[in-house]
Design an enzyme around this catalytic site. Structure first.
Site, mmCIF file in Angstrom:
data_model
loop_
_atom_site.group_PDB
_atom_site.id
_atom_site.type_symbol
_atom_site.label_atom_id
_atom_site.label_comp_id
_atom_site.label_asym_id
_atom_site.label_seq_id
_atom_site.Cartn_x
_atom_site.Cartn_y
_atom_site.Cartn_z
ATOM 1 N N SER A 328 0.808 -1.228 0.000
ATOM 2 C CA SER A 328 0.000 0.000 0.000
ATOM 3 C C SER A 328 0.837 1.271 0.000
ATOM 4 O O SER A 328 0.309 2.345 -0.271
ATOM 5 C CB SER A 328 -0.936 0.004 1.196
ATOM 6 O OG SER A 328 -1.786 -1.112 1.112
ATOM 7 N N HIS A 373 -15.214 0.219 3.506
ATOM 8 C CA HIS A 373 -14.983 1.581 3.951
ATOM 9 C C HIS A 373 -16.116 2.525 3.603
ATOM 10 O O HIS A 373 -16.086 3.699 3.941
ATOM 11 C CB HIS A 373 -13.695 2.126 3.319
ATOM 12 C CG HIS A 373 -12.452 1.486 3.850
ATOM 13 N ND1 HIS A 373 -11.767 0.522 3.142
ATOM 14 C CD2 HIS A 373 -11.792 1.633 5.008
ATOM 15 C CE1 HIS A 373 -10.724 0.124 3.830
ATOM 16 N NE2 HIS A 373 -10.706 0.779 4.979
ATOM 17 N N CYS A 386 -7.851 2.380 1.398
ATOM 18 C CA CYS A 386 -8.933 1.599 0.820
ATOM 19 C C CYS A 386 -8.543 1.015 -0.532
ATOM 20 O O CYS A 386 -8.289 1.730 -1.488
ATOM 21 C CB CYS A 386 -10.175 2.477 0.653
ATOM 22 S SG CYS A 386 -11.506 1.607 -0.171
#
Lengths: 623, 405
Positions: A328, A373, A386
């Site tokens: 991420s 989310h 997300c």
């Protein structure tokens, strides 16, 4: 010549040339007379009873220091057992034959293989130069040799400098180590005046700055008697004093390095880099596991070396030589690419809100948070990392635009750091996919790239560079570890290899704000500092060979960034909870001057597969 | 092809060369007689010897007019080879000097030396040549400096320097006044004296003397002064700008034998070998120092130390006298040849030989740096022997036709 110059002129010119020739020959005759008549006795004596030997005066290698001048590597004396070639008479007899009992006694004394000793002795006899049989002999061996010297012709004890690393394992892979030159290196570098037994930088700074660090050995001709004992120096050639190597000052800050080592103490396998985003200078670099370079400069046995390699290969500098999926943390790049190409703005919501997954091509791509989310804007998507948002953004962007931004911030290419063996990492291009898969990029690859999975690979150094470029608002810097070389004022840090990323200030503000939200109220709240803004991004990279790798990148303070950190811990779970505290520890030390900050609690790193390391090593081998 | 008529050969020259080659063969045998890797090399050298004499014969038989007309193409090819050697050459002891074709190895610098001699001779043999004028100086300078630069880059400074040395002798032979020639060389003296003495005042004194001797025209004087001033200002400045590791590289360049102490060691061993030979020598095959493997190039570059050890002063002097005969007979041939091209070729060839002899012999007695130049006719090595014999073939070519225009 114009036809027929007068005979007289030709004769004149002939006399000049003949005169020059005669003068030259006369000079040779004078040289012969000097040697064979005037110096005859002296030279005959040298020829018959005594021998000239060349004693090498070892030049000390340059020291390595941190940016404040604190010592990281210097030299200490080593007592070597050496073999000095025998005088001519005995030499011509024993040229091909080395007495077996002599050989056996020597090899038991210095505790080395007879074949090795034999090879070195033969080489010494061939070249007339001293051979080292045992480097840095312990006192007991030295005493034994001294005792038996009368019986062991040619064997002697000699003092030579070896490398000392006063901080031990600290920054071991970064500093590298210097050891005795091997046959392959000798062959390659024979032109540069290297000889058997010389020290040479093998890895790290020691290798990269070999030319600067290495001194120039001096030499002295000495007259020795038949026993090989020194009788006098020779008046003929004055001793040539050794010239020490240049001292090298690193950009490393010992305090920050110590803080980072403490922070990383609980990590079994991993790496971390602390960089000054303003100029790319590396403030600290740690790779785990570690080794003690002093072991190598003292001379290491093959068995011990095998043991080290088997225990997770500590010689590998994972900070620059291993490549990991960025996970991420790569969402920073995806976000930048989306903003730059005007596909999204800070407050843009994408069509599909996050319900814990995303359907594409008949397949479900999950979000890390299975509860979902809901609908987030871009800032919120980065804040909570997300996946569903970034799947969609990746699809909108396409491969070309995404990889162009990744490269602009320093991924996918060597950063050009002044250390050997850097990996390039991998940012796949269209051509790469066409070579790899029949029919080009598989459907769905873009989704994975958007969240930093898939084929992407980055070294921890590249992640630190990416964070620095982001902190700088797109200005590229050149990562480097050497600040200056003493005595070489023209030493310059080279220009960045990448041009950096040019995009509007609003876009940068959005990225900076989102990264700050991550720390203030997102996935990395453990890194919050009182009174100082920190911006960061967590990452958890799926690892097909075992547990997930944890990643974290950050920079601080947010108003004028002076420090950028990238941390990777192999097989240890979630980035925010494992790597966050490590970065926080460094930040507390550096920014709050909190020298009493305690190290984060040691976590028993889960490690269920050794194949992960093998995969990383492969990456390096391919580079 | 002209039929060879033996009486026209230069017999003293031929006999001197034959004597030198014989001494060379004997010495190579002696130097390689001790057990070791080089044992038996003398047989190979003997084979090369026959090949070399054959080559000399062929070179002597072809009329030099052919060389004259082929000089430019030959020169062009040799420059191409010199560039090729830098790209694809074989490295030996840190220098790229050799090109390998199958089992054959040769040094393009040797071919370039002969081709450059031809081109220079052809140029200087021009009808309108007037070496008092500057525009006639420059083309030969260029012709010689291009191969010099290429050979020096290999690096092989020893062989490379034979190009400018040859050029100077040919300038002089073609009629440049001695004063002008020395004046033109003054920047070289400038650099040399600066390195030797570390001050420019030695050169200033020498230059003043030169001016009084040559009395050049004002324009020329200004030009020469400007060049010298530029050299004097730039050189110490440049040297001080360098850092010691850069200076180290220059020193390594000047002394291609890279081992920093190896060279000094060889010279001392060479001096001990020669000195211990005394006046009469230790006798053939009886040298003890040559048995030392401390002299690794005893059958090639340092063969003269074996002559000096085993043959003593008398043996070494014999070799000097034989070389004297070769060089003086060569220059004499240049003086009596009626044809300008032939005469100039003779001067170029003899000067190149003389230069190599000097560099090697002065090195063995310890008065010149170790540059890796073999001793003509004596040192072991096929290419060098063939090229040296070809050079003698060229001289005999001139001798055969010395009365022709």
């Amino acid at each position: 010549m114009p036809p027929g110059p007068p005979r007289r002129i030709r004769d004149e010119r002939f006399s000049v040339l003949a005169g020059v020739a005669l003068a030259g020959f006369l000079l040779v005759v004078l040289g012969l007379l000097r040697l064979q008549v005037v110096q005859r006795e002296e030279l005959s004596r040298l020829a018959e009873q005594n021998r000239i030997r060349l004693d090498v005066l070892r030049a000390p290698r340059g020291a390595i220091r941190d940016r404040h001048g604190r010592l990281l590597a210097d030299n200490q004396p080593s007592f070597d057992i050496v073999f000095r070639p025998m005088p001519a008479e005995s030499l011509s007899r024993s040229r091909t034959l080395i007495p077996t009992d002599w050989l056996l006694r020597i090899s038991s004394l210095v505790q080395d293989d007879t074949t090795v000793i034999k090879r070195r002795v033969q080489e010494a006899n061939r070249t007339g130069q001293t051979a080292v049989l045992r480097r840095n002999a312990p006192y007991s061996v030295m005493a034994a040799v001294e005792e038996m010297r009368a019986d062991l012709s040619g064997v002697d004890v000699q003092v030579a400098p070896i490398r000392r690393y006063p901080e031990g394992t600290l920054g071991a892979q970064l500093l590298g180590y210097a050891g005795e030159i091997n046959d392959v290196e000798l062959e390659k570098r024979a032109d540069a005046g290297y000889r058997m037994g010389d020290l040479i930088g093998k890895t790290g700074v020691e290798r990269r700055y070999e030319e600067m660090l290495r001194g120039r050995d001096g030499a002295e001709f000495v007259v020795v008697n038949a026993m090989g004992k020194r009788v006098s120096t020779l008046s003929e050639g004055p001793p040539r004093p050794p010239i020490p190597g240049h001292d090298v000052t690193l950009t490393i800050d010992l305090d920050i390095q110590r803080a980072l080592e403490e922070g990383m103490a609980g990590v079994e396998h991993g790496a971390a880099v602390v960089m000054d985003p303003r100029d790319g200078s590396v403030l600290a670099m740690v790779s785990k596991p570690v080794y003690d370079p002093n072991e190598f400069s003292r001379g290491i046995t093959y068995a011990r070396w095998r043991e080290l390699i088997a225990s997770g290969n500590p010689l590998l500098n994972r900070a620059i030589q291993s490549a990991y999926p960025p996970g991420s943390t790569f969402k920073i790049v995806t976000m930048l690419a989306g903003l730059r190409n005007e596909l999204v703005k800070a407050d843009t919501h994408l069509p599909t809100s996050c319900s814990g997954g995303y359907f594409f091509g008949g397949r479900r791509f999950g979000c890390w948070d299975k509860r979902g989310h809901g609908s987030l804007n871009l800032l919120g998507a980065l804040q909570f990392s997300c996946d569903v948002y970034f799947y969609q953004l990746g699809l909108k962007l396409g491969l070309d635009r995404l990889q162009a931004v990744a490269r602009a911030v320093g991924l996918g290419e060597k950063t050009g750091i002044d250390l050997p063996g850097e990996t390039r990492g991998l940012v796949p291009t269209k051509e790469w996919y066409e070579r790899r898969y029949k029919g080009g990029m598989p459907r769905g690859a873009l989704l994975n790239l958007g969240i930093g999975q898939g084929e992407l690979l980055c070294s921890p150094l590249q992640l630190a560079l990416m964070t620095s470029v982001a902190a700088n608002g797109g200005r590229a810097v050149r990562p480097h570890v050497v600040m200056k070389v003493q005595g070489v004022p023209e030493f310059r840090i080279e220009k960045p290899t990448e041009p950096g990323l040019d995009t509007s200030p609003e876009n940068w503000t959005a990225v900076h704000d989102a990264m700050k939200l991550v720390v203030d109220a997102g996935t990395a709240t453990v890194v919050r500092m009182p009174g100082i803004g920190v911006a960061g991004k967590t990452g958890t990279a799926q690892n097909p060979h075992g547990n997930d790798h944890a990643l974290f990148v950050c920079y601080a303070p947010t108003d004028v960034p002076t420090i950028a950190i990238a941390v990777v811990a192999e097989n240890s779970g979630h980035g925010g909870s494992v790597c966050g505290p490590i970065a926080a520890h460094v930040l507390r030390r550096v920014l709050l001057g909190d020298s009493l900050a305690t190290a984060p609690p040691k976590r028993a790193a889960k490690r269920d597969s050794t194949r992960a390391v093998a995969a990383d090593t492969l990456e390096v081998a391919g580079d | 092809m002209t039929k060879l008529r033996l009486p026209h050969l230069d017999w003293p020259l031929a006999l001197a060369v034959f004597g030198l080659v014989t001494i060379g063969m004997l010495t190579v045998y002696s130097a390689t007689s001790i057990p070791g890797a080089h044992q038996g090399l003398w047989m190979k050298q003997l084979a090369w010897c026959f090949l070399a004499f054959g080559a000399a014969w062929v070179v002597a038989a072809i009329h030099y007019r052919l060389y004259d007309s082929l000089s430019w193409p030959l020169y062009a090819v040799s420059l191409l080879l010199l560039v090729a050697v830098l790209v694809v050459g074989t490295s030996k002891m840190g220098a790229k000097r050799w090109i390998e074709i199958g089992p054959l190895q040769f040094q393009p610098s040797e071919i370039a030396k002969i081709a450059t001699t031809f081109v220079l001779a052809r140029f200087f043999d021009h009808a309108k040549l007037d070496l008092t004028k500057v525009r006639w100086w420059l083309p030969p300078l260029l012709i010689a400096l291009v191969p010099f630069a290429l050979v020096a880059k290999e690096p092989d400074l020893g062989t490379g320097l034979s190009f400018p040395v040859m050029l100077v002798a040919m300038y002089f032979w073609a009629g440049m006044p001695l004063g002008r020639l020395l004046l033109g060389l003054s920047p070289v003296f400038n650099v040399a004296l600066f390195f030797l003495t570390g001050s420019i005042w030695w050169f200033v004194a020498l230059f003043t003397g030169l001016l009084a001797f040559a009395r050049p025209k004002v324009t020329l004087l200004v030009g020469i002064l400007a060049i010298n001033a530029a050299v004097a200002v730039a050189l110490p400045h440049m040297w001080n700008q360098l850092h010691d590791y850069q200076r180290r590289r220059i020193e390594t360049f000047l002394n291609p034998d890279h081992d920093p102490y190896g060279a000094g060691y060889q010279i001392i061993q060479s001096k001990i070998a020669i000195g211990s030979g005394g006046v009469t020598g230790k006798g053939y095959l009886k040298g003890s120092q040559k048995a030392l493997s401390f002299l690794p190039m005893r059958h090639t570059d340092f063969i003269y130390s074996v002559v000096g050890e085993e043959g003593g002063f008398l043996g070494a002097l014999t070799v000097v006298i034989l070389y004297g005969v070769v060089v003086l007979r060569g220059y004499r041939l240049a003086a009596v040849a009626r044809d300008g091209f032939a005469s100039l070729v003779a001067v170029g060839v003899v000067t190149a030989l003389f230069f190599h002899i000097m560099v090697n012999m002065l090195m063995t007695v310890g008065w010149a740096p170790v540059t890796g130049v073999p001793l003509p006719f004596l040192s072991y090595g096929g290419t060098a022997l063939i090229v040296n014999c070809v050079q003698i073939g060229l001289l005999q070519n001139v001798a055969l036709r010395r009365r022709e225009y």
